[in-house]
Scaffold this motif. Structure first.
Motif, mmCIF file in Angstrom:
data_model
loop_
_atom_site.group_PDB
_atom_site.id
_atom_site.type_symbol
_atom_site.label_atom_id
_atom_site.label_comp_id
_atom_site.label_asym_id
_atom_site.label_seq_id
_atom_site.Cartn_x
_atom_site.Cartn_y
_atom_site.Cartn_z
ATOM 1 N N ALA A 1 -3.869 34.492 7.867
ATOM 2 C CA ALA A 1 -2.970 35.607 8.165
ATOM 3 C C ALA A 1 -3.020 35.951 9.649
ATOM 4 C CB ALA A 1 -3.341 36.826 7.321
ATOM 5 N N ARG A 2 -4.215 35.939 10.225
ATOM 6 C CA ARG A 2 -4.359 36.262 11.648
ATOM 7 C C ARG A 2 -3.781 35.157 12.522
ATOM 8 N NH1 ARG A 2 -8.212 40.538 12.669
ATOM 9 N NH2 ARG A 2 -8.813 39.595 14.646
ATOM 10 N N GLN A 3 -3.907 33.901 12.106
ATOM 11 C CA GLN A 3 -3.312 32.810 12.869
ATOM 12 C C GLN A 3 -1.796 32.927 12.873
ATOM 13 O OE1 GLN A 3 -5.128 29.419 10.926
ATOM 14 N NE2 GLN A 3 -6.525 29.098 12.629
ATOM 15 N N ALA A 4 -1.217 33.286 11.748
ATOM 16 C CA ALA A 4 0.236 33.472 11.690
ATOM 17 C C ALA A 4 0.671 34.581 12.637
ATOM 18 C CB ALA A 4 0.670 33.784 10.259
ATOM 19 N N LYS A 5 -0.092 35.672 12.679
ATOM 20 C CA LYS A 5 0.228 36.775 13.593
ATOM 21 C C LYS A 5 0.117 36.343 15.051
ATOM 22 C CE LYS A 5 -1.126 40.751 10.815
ATOM 23 N NZ LYS A 5 -2.044 41.885 10.744
ATOM 24 N N SER A 6 -0.930 35.595 15.388
ATOM 25 C CA SER A 6 -1.095 35.180 16.786
ATOM 26 C C SER A 6 -0.005 34.198 17.184
ATOM 27 C CB SER A 6 -2.488 34.591 17.035
ATOM 28 O OG SER A 6 -2.671 33.382 16.348
ATOM 29 N N GLN A 7 0.416 33.322 16.279
ATOM 30 C CA GLN A 7 1.518 32.410 16.591
ATOM 31 C C GLN A 7 2.817 33.173 16.786
ATOM 32 O OE1 GLN A 7 1.381 29.559 13.408
ATOM 33 N NE2 GLN A 7 -0.407 28.522 14.244
ATOM 34 N N GLU A 8 3.019 34.200 15.975
ATOM 35 C CA GLU A 8 4.204 35.038 16.149
ATOM 36 C C GLU A 8 4.146 35.765 17.489
ATOM 37 O OE1 GLU A 8 6.104 39.059 14.232
ATOM 38 O OE2 GLU A 8 5.019 37.703 12.894
ATOM 39 N N GLY A 9 2.970 36.257 17.867
ATOM 40 C CA GLY A 9 2.805 36.934 19.153
ATOM 41 C C GLY A 9 3.058 35.997 20.312
ATOM 42 N N LEU A 10 2.616 34.753 20.193
ATOM 43 C CA LEU A 10 2.840 33.783 21.259
ATOM 44 C C LEU A 10 4.313 33.400 21.367
ATOM 45 C CD1 LEU A 10 -0.267 31.455 20.912
ATOM 46 C CD2 LEU A 10 0.219 33.098 22.722
ATOM 47 N N SER A 11 5.043 33.496 20.267
ATOM 48 C CA SER A 11 6.473 33.165 20.333
ATOM 49 C C SER A 11 7.234 34.219 21.134
ATOM 50 C CB SER A 11 7.067 33.046 18.926
ATOM 51 O OG SER A 11 7.135 34.315 18.305
ATOM 52 N N LYS A 12 6.637 35.395 21.282
ATOM 53 C CA LYS A 12 7.264 36.466 22.061
ATOM 54 C C LYS A 12 6.642 36.555 23.452
ATOM 55 C CE LYS A 12 7.978 39.034 17.825
ATOM 56 N NZ LYS A 12 7.522 40.117 16.990
ATOM 57 N N LEU A 13 6.090 35.459 23.925
ATOM 58 C CA LEU A 13 5.376 35.429 25.195
ATOM 59 C C LEU A 13 6.273 35.855 26.343
ATOM 60 C CD1 LEU A 13 2.554 34.627 26.144
ATOM 61 C CD2 LEU A 13 3.428 32.368 26.605
ATOM 62 N N ASP A 14 5.750 36.722 27.179
ATOM 63 C CA ASP A 14 6.454 37.252 28.336
ATOM 64 C C ASP A 14 5.601 36.914 29.562
ATOM 65 O OD1 ASP A 14 7.264 38.956 30.410
ATOM 66 O OD2 ASP A 14 8.057 40.417 28.986
ATOM 67 N N HIS A 15 6.235 36.681 30.697
ATOM 68 C CA HIS A 15 5.469 36.290 31.878
ATOM 69 C C HIS A 15 4.609 37.414 32.434
ATOM 70 C CE1 HIS A 15 8.743 38.350 33.934
ATOM 71 N NE2 HIS A 15 7.964 38.407 34.987
ATOM 72 N N SER A 16 4.858 38.647 32.038
ATOM 73 C CA SER A 16 4.113 39.757 32.618
ATOM 74 C C SER A 16 2.874 40.138 31.808
ATOM 75 C CB SER A 16 5.015 40.974 32.781
ATOM 76 O OG SER A 16 5.518 41.372 31.522
ATOM 77 N N GLU A 17 2.937 40.063 30.487
ATOM 78 C CA GLU A 17 1.768 40.428 29.694
ATOM 79 C C GLU A 17 1.875 39.917 28.269
ATOM 80 O OE1 GLU A 17 1.205 44.456 27.858
ATOM 81 O OE2 GLU A 17 2.911 44.923 29.162
ATOM 82 N N LEU A 18 0.719 39.872 27.634
ATOM 83 C CA LEU A 18 0.635 39.559 26.213
ATOM 84 C C LEU A 18 -0.421 40.488 25.641
ATOM 85 C CD1 LEU A 18 1.256 37.814 23.719
ATOM 86 C CD2 LEU A 18 -0.582 36.308 24.442
ATOM 87 N N SER A 19 -0.064 41.267 24.662
ATOM 88 C CA SER A 19 -1.002 42.202 24.071
ATOM 89 C C SER A 19 -1.263 41.823 22.619
ATOM 90 C CB SER A 19 -0.447 43.622 24.152
ATOM 91 O OG SER A 19 -1.339 44.520 23.553
ATOM 92 N N LEU A 20 -2.441 41.323 22.369
ATOM 93 C CA LEU A 20 -2.874 40.985 21.013
ATOM 94 C C LEU A 20 -4.263 41.595 20.807
ATOM 95 C CD1 LEU A 20 -1.807 37.220 20.869
ATOM 96 C CD2 LEU A 20 -0.650 39.147 19.811
ATOM 97 N N PRO A 21 -4.340 42.935 20.672
ATOM 98 C CA PRO A 21 -5.661 43.564 20.520
ATOM 99 C C PRO A 21 -6.333 43.173 19.213
ATOM 100 C CG PRO A 21 -3.909 45.187 20.233
ATOM 101 C CD PRO A 21 -3.247 43.894 20.626
ATOM 102 N N ASN A 22 -7.648 43.221 19.228
ATOM 103 C CA ASN A 22 -8.516 42.930 18.079
ATOM 104 C C ASN A 22 -8.591 41.450 17.720
ATOM 105 O OD1 ASN A 22 -9.271 45.627 17.742
ATOM 106 N ND2 ASN A 22 -7.501 46.043 16.460
#
Length: 190
Positions: free
Chosen positions: A132-153
Protein backbone atom coordinates in the motif's frame (compact mmCIF):
# COMPACT_ATOMS: atom_id res chain seq x y z
CA UNK A 1 21.27 -9.36 -5.32
CA UNK A 2 24.89 -8.48 -6.07
CA UNK A 3 25.26 -5.51 -8.36
CA UNK A 4 28.51 -4.09 -9.69
CA UNK A 5 29.47 -0.80 -7.99
CA UNK A 6 28.72 1.15 -11.19
CA UNK A 7 25.06 0.11 -10.97
CA UNK A 8 24.64 0.61 -7.22
CA UNK A 9 23.02 3.97 -6.72
CA UNK A 10 21.76 3.49 -3.20
CA UNK A 11 22.29 1.55 -0.01
CA UNK A 12 21.45 -2.15 -0.11
CA UNK A 13 18.69 -3.60 2.10
CA UNK A 14 21.33 -5.58 4.01
CA UNK A 15 23.23 -2.35 4.75
CA UNK A 16 20.02 -0.70 5.98
CA UNK A 17 19.41 -3.73 8.19
CA UNK A 18 22.93 -3.41 9.58
CA UNK A 19 22.30 0.26 10.42
CA UNK A 20 18.96 -0.60 12.05
CA UNK A 21 20.61 -3.28 14.21
CA UNK A 22 21.82 -0.45 16.48
CA UNK A 23 18.22 0.28 17.54
CA UNK A 24 17.35 -0.76 21.07
CA UNK A 25 14.98 -3.59 21.87
CA UNK A 26 13.88 -5.01 25.19
CA UNK A 27 14.92 -8.53 26.13
CA UNK A 28 14.38 -10.93 29.00
CA UNK A 29 17.80 -12.49 29.58
CA UNK A 30 18.08 -16.14 30.50
CA UNK A 31 21.69 -15.77 31.69
CA UNK A 32 23.42 -13.32 34.01
CA UNK A 33 26.04 -11.07 32.52
CA UNK A 34 27.95 -8.08 33.89
CA UNK A 35 27.85 -4.71 32.19
CA UNK A 36 29.85 -5.05 28.99
CA UNK A 37 31.35 -2.26 26.89
CA UNK A 38 31.27 -2.40 23.11
CA UNK A 39 32.30 0.15 20.50
CA UNK A 40 28.66 1.22 20.12
CA UNK A 41 28.08 1.53 23.88
CA UNK A 42 27.82 -0.37 27.12
CA UNK A 43 24.98 -2.80 27.81
CA UNK A 44 23.90 -4.65 30.88
CA UNK A 45 24.12 -5.90 33.47
CA UNK A 46 21.79 -8.74 32.55
CA UNK A 47 19.95 -10.24 35.51
CA UNK A 48 17.24 -12.79 34.77
CA UNK A 49 14.25 -12.33 34.80
CA UNK A 50 14.57 -8.50 34.77
CA UNK A 51 14.00 -6.89 31.37
CA UNK A 52 16.85 -4.97 29.79
CA UNK A 53 17.29 -2.81 26.68
CA UNK A 54 20.07 -3.77 24.29
CA UNK A 55 20.90 -3.19 20.64
CA UNK A 56 19.14 -5.53 18.24
CA UNK A 57 22.45 -7.04 17.15
CA UNK A 58 23.12 -8.14 20.74
CA UNK A 59 19.57 -9.42 21.14
CA UNK A 60 19.91 -11.45 17.92
CA UNK A 61 23.20 -12.91 19.09
CA UNK A 62 21.82 -13.86 22.51
CA UNK A 63 18.61 -15.27 20.97
CA UNK A 64 20.55 -17.48 18.55
CA UNK A 65 22.43 -18.87 21.56
CA UNK A 66 19.12 -19.36 23.42
CA UNK A 67 20.18 -16.91 26.12
CA UNK A 68 17.27 -14.48 25.95
CA UNK A 69 13.71 -13.83 24.82
CA UNK A 70 13.15 -10.73 22.71
CA UNK A 71 10.21 -8.50 23.61
CA UNK A 72 8.77 -7.21 20.32
CA UNK A 73 8.20 -3.45 20.04
CA UNK A 74 4.68 -2.18 20.80
CA UNK A 75 3.96 -1.62 17.09
CA UNK A 76 4.83 -5.21 16.11
CA UNK A 77 1.44 -6.74 16.87
CA UNK A 78 -1.58 -7.74 14.80
CA UNK A 79 -3.98 -5.08 16.15
CA UNK A 80 -1.64 -2.15 15.54
CA UNK A 81 -0.67 -3.36 12.07
CA UNK A 82 -4.32 -3.96 11.07
CA UNK A 83 -5.13 -0.38 12.11
CA UNK A 84 -2.12 0.85 10.18
CA UNK A 85 -3.17 -1.08 7.08
CA UNK A 86 -6.68 0.37 7.35
CA UNK A 87 -5.20 3.90 7.50
CA UNK A 88 -2.85 3.19 4.58
CA UNK A 89 -5.67 2.01 2.35
CA UNK A 90 -8.22 4.65 3.34
CA UNK A 91 -6.16 7.85 3.69
CA UNK A 92 -3.96 9.57 1.11
CA UNK A 93 -1.09 10.31 3.52
CA UNK A 94 1.37 7.79 4.89
CA UNK A 95 0.60 6.55 8.39
CA UNK A 96 3.25 7.15 11.00
CA UNK A 97 5.47 4.15 11.61
CA UNK A 98 8.99 3.85 13.04
CA UNK A 99 11.58 5.08 10.52
CA UNK A 100 13.23 1.64 10.31
CA UNK A 101 10.13 -0.54 10.82
CA UNK A 102 10.82 -2.76 7.79
CA UNK A 103 14.34 -3.66 8.85
CA UNK A 104 13.48 -4.14 12.53
CA UNK A 105 10.46 -6.31 11.77
CA UNK A 106 12.48 -8.47 9.37
CA UNK A 107 15.30 -9.01 11.85
CA UNK A 108 12.98 -9.87 14.73
CA UNK A 109 10.74 -12.15 12.69
CA UNK A 110 13.76 -13.95 11.22
CA UNK A 111 15.51 -14.54 14.55
CA UNK A 112 12.70 -14.66 17.10
CA UNK A 113 9.40 -15.72 15.53
CA UNK A 114 8.62 -17.67 18.73
CA UNK A 115 8.76 -14.42 20.75
CA UNK A 116 6.23 -12.67 18.48
CA UNK A 117 2.56 -13.57 18.73
CA UNK A 118 1.13 -14.69 15.40
CA UNK A 119 4.26 -14.12 13.27
CA UNK A 120 2.69 -15.36 10.02
CA UNK A 121 -0.20 -12.90 10.29
CA UNK A 122 2.26 -10.11 11.13
CA UNK A 123 4.39 -10.95 8.08
CA UNK A 124 1.28 -10.85 5.90
CA UNK A 125 0.16 -7.51 7.35
CA UNK A 126 3.63 -6.01 6.93
CA UNK A 127 3.66 -7.12 3.29
CA UNK A 128 0.23 -5.56 2.71
CA UNK A 129 1.33 -2.32 4.37
CA UNK A 130 4.49 -2.22 2.25
CA UNK A 131 2.49 -2.73 -0.94
CA UNK A 132 0.00 0.00 0.00
CA UNK A 133 2.83 2.40 0.85
CA UNK A 134 4.69 1.57 -2.37
CA UNK A 135 1.57 2.38 -4.38
CA UNK A 136 1.30 5.72 -2.57
CA UNK A 137 4.96 6.58 -3.17
CA UNK A 138 4.65 5.70 -6.87
CA UNK A 139 1.59 7.92 -7.09
CA UNK A 140 3.52 10.71 -5.36
CA UNK A 141 6.40 10.34 -7.78
CA UNK A 142 4.01 10.59 -10.72
CA UNK A 143 3.17 14.09 -9.48
CA UNK A 144 6.85 15.05 -9.29
CA UNK A 145 7.50 18.78 -9.47
CA UNK A 146 10.90 20.39 -9.97
CA UNK A 147 10.54 22.52 -6.86
CA UNK A 148 9.58 20.00 -4.17
CA UNK A 149 8.28 16.58 -3.28
CA UNK A 150 6.52 16.06 0.02
CA UNK A 151 6.09 12.47 1.16
CA UNK A 152 6.12 12.68 4.98
CA UNK A 153 6.39 9.54 7.12
CA UNK A 154 8.35 7.51 4.56
CA UNK A 155 10.61 4.93 6.17
CA UNK A 156 14.28 4.39 5.38
CA UNK A 157 13.69 1.42 3.08
CA UNK A 158 11.07 3.34 1.07
CA UNK A 159 13.34 6.37 0.72
CA UNK A 160 16.10 4.06 -0.42
CA UNK A 161 13.83 2.47 -3.03
CA UNK A 162 12.76 5.75 -4.64
CA UNK A 163 16.12 7.55 -4.31
CA UNK A 164 17.64 6.48 -7.68
CA UNK A 165 14.53 7.44 -9.64
CA UNK A 166 14.05 10.64 -7.67
CA UNK A 167 17.64 11.85 -8.12
CA UNK A 168 17.59 11.22 -11.88
CA UNK A 169 14.14 12.77 -12.26
CA UNK A 170 15.04 15.90 -10.31
CA UNK A 171 18.18 16.31 -12.44
CA UNK A 172 16.15 16.10 -15.63
CA UNK A 173 13.44 18.43 -14.31
CA UNK A 174 16.04 20.97 -13.24
CA UNK A 175 17.57 20.91 -16.73
CA UNK A 176 14.15 21.32 -18.32
CA UNK A 177 13.38 24.32 -16.11
CA UNK A 178 16.79 25.93 -16.71
CA UNK A 179 16.59 25.64 -20.52
CA UNK A 180 13.53 27.93 -20.91
CA UNK A 181 15.04 30.35 -18.38
CA UNK A 182 18.30 30.42 -20.35
CA UNK A 183 16.36 31.01 -23.57
CA UNK A 184 14.47 33.90 -21.97
CA UNK A 185 17.73 35.46 -20.78
CA UNK A 186 19.14 35.18 -24.31
CA UNK A 187 16.05 36.97 -25.68
CA UNK A 188 16.45 39.81 -23.17
CA UNK A 189 20.13 40.25 -24.04
CA UNK A 190 19.36 40.57 -27.76
Amino acid sequence: MALPPSLRTSVTPAELEFIASEQLVEIVPLVAMERTAFISGAYGPLRPPAKCKVAIWIAKNLKLKKKCHIMPPAWLNVDFLQDCLARETSQPEFSELPFRFVEIAKMLLDVAPDDVSNPDKIRSLLQDIREARQAKSQEGLSKLDHSELSLPNLCSMEINEIRPFFVRSMGILTQLVREPEAQQEDQFEQ
